[in-house]
Write an enzyme that holds these catalytic residues in place. Structure first.
Site, PDB file in Angstrom:
ATOM      1  N   CYS A   1       0.835  -1.215   0.000  1.00  0.00           N
ATOM      2  CA  CYS A   1       0.000   0.000   0.000  1.00  0.00           C
ATOM      3  C   CYS A   1       0.865   1.257   0.000  1.00  0.00           C
ATOM      4  O   CYS A   1       1.543   1.559   0.982  1.00  0.00           O
ATOM      5  CB  CYS A   1      -0.925  -0.034   1.220  1.00  0.00           C
ATOM      6  SG  CYS A   1      -1.757   1.521   1.576  1.00  0.00           S
TER       7      CYS A   1
ATOM      8  N   CYS B   1      -0.020   3.919   2.657  1.00  0.00           N
ATOM      9  CA  CYS B   1       0.387   3.453   3.992  1.00  0.00           C
ATOM     10  C   CYS B   1       1.827   3.855   4.281  1.00  0.00           C
ATOM     11  O   CYS B   1       2.174   4.237   5.406  1.00  0.00           O
ATOM     12  CB  CYS B   1       0.258   1.937   4.101  1.00  0.00           C
ATOM     13  SG  CYS B   1      -1.410   1.295   3.896  1.00  0.00           S
TER      14      CYS B   1
END
Length: 295
Positions: free
Chosen positions: A37, A40
């Site tokens: 991600c 993230c």
């Protein structure tokens, strides 16, 4: 590589101890993330910096959704990054995106999380507070009348209106009056912990409006243990009547029987009950039981 101070990894096996129990003492910010991600990777170092800068005002728990799929599913995580704030054993708020540092600080401040500030002599003040004698019990009806008089004398003081709403609900007074007081609170008080407690109490009162009396609910549950509606209302009725442990037993039984009843109503009812009940040891015991069922 060691994690920064006030940052730790949370797992399903340690969630009750490291997140729920820890949040009884200090707020815990959960970040659900994944290695693949991109957002993230942008958010994680900012959260770690804030955890360090805030000096223990909150703890940051990192949950790898690929490694902890069961935990992510139990908390209904649908995308990453997702951030949740846990206070006093409850999920109180969250968001599902990478926010800049300023917005993250605003989010924390909204829930009373501010950088830790060491004040000279604070330990002595804490010791004095601990040594203070407990106050005598307050008569609920007398407290309502006292606060009504104070509100009349200072009608622009919103904190007194919140105090009055709480006193009305504790005393079993007018739910309409309490509702009007809560609805009129400004935004900064509407999210106060005491306002959340009052809203939870008011929610119980609303659900019990028009509900059968306790004896009828007892009879329905005895006749049909799978009568989820009766068990839910009986649990609320017992808590409102001051029989907190018996009420929690009914709600726990409902959670065990069907956690998905009413779109997750058993879990929501327990969380509201934890907000309402003012017995920390009792609440902690039933939080552990709820967590053992859910996780």
């Amino acid at each position: 590589m060691n994690q920064p101070s006030h940052v730790f990894t949370a797992t399903a096996a340690t969630f009750e101890r490291d997140v729920i129990q820890r949040s009884l003492k200090v707020p815990v910010l959960l970040e659900f993330w994944a290695e693949w991600c991109g957002p993230c990777k942008q958010l994680k170092p900012v959260l770690e910096k804030l955890a360090r800068d805030y000096g223990g005002a909150f703890e940051l728990a990192l949950v790898d959704v690929d490694a902890e799929q069961q935990l992510a599913a139990a908390l209904q995580i649908r995308s990453v990054p997702t951030v949740m704030l846990v206070k006093e054993g409850q999920l109180v708020d969250g968001f599902a995106q990478a926010l800049p540092e300023g917005q993250l600080k605003a989010f924390l401040a909204q829930h009373g999380v501010e950088p830790e500030v060491k004040i000279a002599g604070a330990e002595a003040l804490d010791a004095d507070a601990t040594a203070a004698e407990p106050e005598a019990p307050v008569d609920p009806a007398a407290e309502v009348e006292r606060l009504r008089a104070e509100v009349a004398a200072e009608p622009d003081k919103d904190e007194l209106k919140l105090d009055l709403a709480l006193a009305l609900l504790r005393a079993g007074g007018s739910t309409e009056e309490a509702r009007a007081l809560l609805d009129g609170l400004p935004a900064n008080l509407a999210t106060d912990d005491r306002a959340r407690k009052a809203q939870a109490r008011l929610g119980f009162a609303r659900k019990l409006e028009g509900a059968p009396p306790r004896q009828a609910l007892d009879a329905r549950v005895a006749a049909d243990p799978a009568d989820h509606e009766a068990r839910h209302l009986l649990g609320l009725r017992l808590i409102v009547d001051g029989e907190s442990e018996a009420g929690l037993e009914q709600l726990i039984a409902l959670l065990q029987a069907d956690r998905d009843y009413g779109e997750g109503l058993p879990r929501k009812a327990l969380i509201d009950a934890f907000t309402v009940i003012e017995d920390p040891a009792l609440v902690s015991r039933f939080r552990r039981r709820m967590s053992s069922i859910l996780f």
